[in-house]
Design an enzyme around this catalytic site. Structure first.
Site, PDB file in Angstrom:
ATOM      1  N   HIS A  85       0.835  -1.200   0.000  1.00 48.47           N
ATOM      2  CA  HIS A  85       0.000   0.000   0.000  1.00 48.47           C
ATOM      3  C   HIS A  85       0.873   1.255   0.000  1.00 48.47           C
ATOM      4  CE1 HIS A  85      -3.522   2.496   1.226  1.00 48.47           C
ATOM      5  NE2 HIS A  85      -2.572   3.208   1.827  1.00 48.47           N
ATOM      6  N   GLU A  86       1.849   1.306   0.900  1.00 48.29           N
ATOM      7  CA  GLU A  86       2.712   2.491   0.989  1.00 48.29           C
ATOM      8  C   GLU A  86       3.615   2.617  -0.229  1.00 48.29           C
ATOM      9  OE1 GLU A  86       1.994   4.618   3.110  1.00 48.29           O
ATOM     10  OE2 GLU A  86       0.716   3.378   4.374  1.00 48.29           O
ATOM     11  N   HIS A 120       1.881   4.670  -2.855  1.00 47.93           N
ATOM     12  CA  HIS A 120       2.081   6.113  -2.664  1.00 47.93           C
ATOM     13  C   HIS A 120       3.490   6.523  -3.091  1.00 47.93           C
ATOM     14  CE1 HIS A 120      -1.672   6.557  -0.571  1.00 47.93           C
ATOM     15  NE2 HIS A 120      -1.315   5.823   0.478  1.00 47.93           N
TER      16      HIS A 120
END
Length: 445
Positions: free
Chosen positions: A21-22, A25
């Site tokens: 998920h990170e 980003h």
């Protein structure tokens, strides 16, 4: 040891999802020219870190193992404000609103893409699971009232083909949320085809521990029972039952289903039954005299391992990815619908579960094998993506809400309003987490 196994399974399930998920980003921020100051797995105080790359990005592990974050160069923070014009160009705040939207949306998108990849890989590899053949159901169940009978196999639900039990269960659950009739195409035990409809009124939404399929009378067909162990000194051991024996019938009457053996034994306490078993290539007859249990029912004192009828669901590469994308989309929409029902009071708050439930399911699925565990990780990845899209300040969805308002109004929200919203969002998240943990504990105590 069981606790340690569950804890490790939980970390192996949730850790990679947070990192992925990170990374979503991080990758999109770098592609948009934003400087990344820190990539942290975990929240709170940094306990370990190293710097890499030309920007000296700090890769860190933080104290609280719940979540993670990516810290960008941001002029609103005095400690990390740009120092010169070159850095100002890489300031997150100075990027266009569409770039900021892309960077924030990249985290949940990464979770959805990972779920598609995992589901696709499982469909491509082939997943062995119970088929859609039904065991005999009670006469007072909705399935029986619809005309379904034991030994029949469901081939489609509302026109959608189903090849395994998980497909069938998923389709029924979706109809429960949408409050629709379940129109089933069925292949009878004798090979004929017919249709059966279970009305929407009979398909109730299950709670977190509910058994929707069981309440409808739908359960997996179980073949003839296989003896796993005959307890020393028990009725089965005295009769001569051995590990691997397949019980076929009693007193010359063949069993149609594994449950027939249990029912026959329970109905004959103290009475000798001549049971027929298949041992290797031979069929032998053994005298079994069930003992009487405290309830007055017969007891054979054997451990059985029912032979499930299993199918292998497998697809080609392109079809597998398409099916993975469809499964991810269906799970995403179903989750949003369920959240909507909870918010409007149409579904119970008990459906909100937290890390204890996730850890429990992680341990259970890990014990079932790698394919089942990867399927569970895919489900959690979808849930993580959905959760982060909720319009709650401090979550990605809250930031997307800010930027959407900026697109509509032509100017960003004031820092004062954002600060108030952030504090409210943190309070709401803490309340939701407390409720989730309360539900987890209450369902397990």
């Amino acid at each position: 040891m069981s606790f340690l196994y569950t804890a490790v399974a939980f970390l192996l399930a949730l850790g990679p999802l947070i990192i992925f998920h990170e990374l979503g980003h991080y990758w999109v921020a770098r592609a948009c020219g934003v400087k990344v100051l820190r990539f942290s797995v975990g929240m709170g105080k940094v306990v370990w870190s190293r710097r890499f790359g030309k920007d000296g990005t700090e890769w860190a592990i933080s104290a609280l193992p719940l979540g993670g974050y990516v810290q960008f160069l941001d002029s609103r923070d005095p400690e990390t404000a740009p120092k010169d014009e070159a850095e100002r160009a890489r300031d997150f705040v100075r990027q266009s609103v569409w770039k900021r939207i892309a960077i924030v949306a990249a985290g949940p998108t990464a979770n959805f893409l990972l779920a598609i990849a995992l589901f696709g890989a499982l469909f491509m590899h082939g997943v062995e699971e119970p088929g859609t053949k039904l065991r005999p159901m009670a006469a007072d169940t909705p399935a029986y009232a619809a005309g379904l009978r034991g030994g029949d196999s469901v081939t489609a639900v509302n026109g959608e083909p189903v090849t395994g039990w998980s497909d069938l269960r998923w389709q029924i659950m979706s109809l429960a949320v949408d409050k629709q009739d379940a129109r089933l195409d069925v292949r009878a035990a004798n090979g004929s085809q017919y249709a059966a409809t279970i009305p929407a009124a009979a398909i109730k939404e299950p709670g977190p521990e509910g058994d929707l399929m069981g309440e409808l009378g739908l359960d997996v067909w179980i073949g003839m029972p296989v003896v796993e162990n005959a307890v020393a000194g028990g009725a089965g051991a005295r009769a001569g039952l051995q590990k691997g024996d397949v019980v076929l019938g009693a007193d010359g009457k063949p069993f149609a289903h594994a449950a027939d053996f249990v029912q026959t034994v329970r109905a004959a306490p103290g009475r000798t039954l001549q049971i027929q078993v298949r041992r290797g290539s031979q069929v032998v007859s053994l005298p079994l005299t069930p003992e009487k249990d405290p309830k007055g029912q017969g007891l054979a004192s054997v451990q059985l391992s029912p032979a499930l009828e299993r199918v292998t669901v497998q697809s080609g590469p392109v079809e597998a990815i398409v099916k993975g994308a469809r499964r991810t989309w269906e799970m995403t929409t179903l989750t949003f619908k369920m959240i909507g029902k909870i918010v409007t009071g149409q579904a119970s708050l008990k459906n909100i579960t937290g890390p204890i439930a996730i850890a429990d399911y992680a341990g259970q699925t890990a014990r079932m094998g790698l394919a089942t565990f990867l399927g569970f990780i895919a489900v959690v990845s979808v849930s993580l993506g959905v959760m982060n899209l909720l319009p709650i300040p401090v979550l990605d969805g809250g930031h997307l809400l800010y930027y959407s308002l900026e697109v509509l109004t032509g100017r960003p929200l004031s820092e004062r309003i954002q600060g108030f919203a952030q504090r409210a969002g943190v309070a709401l998240l803490f309340m939701l987490m407390a409720l989730a943990i309360f539900n987890d504990l209450s369902q397990r105590l």
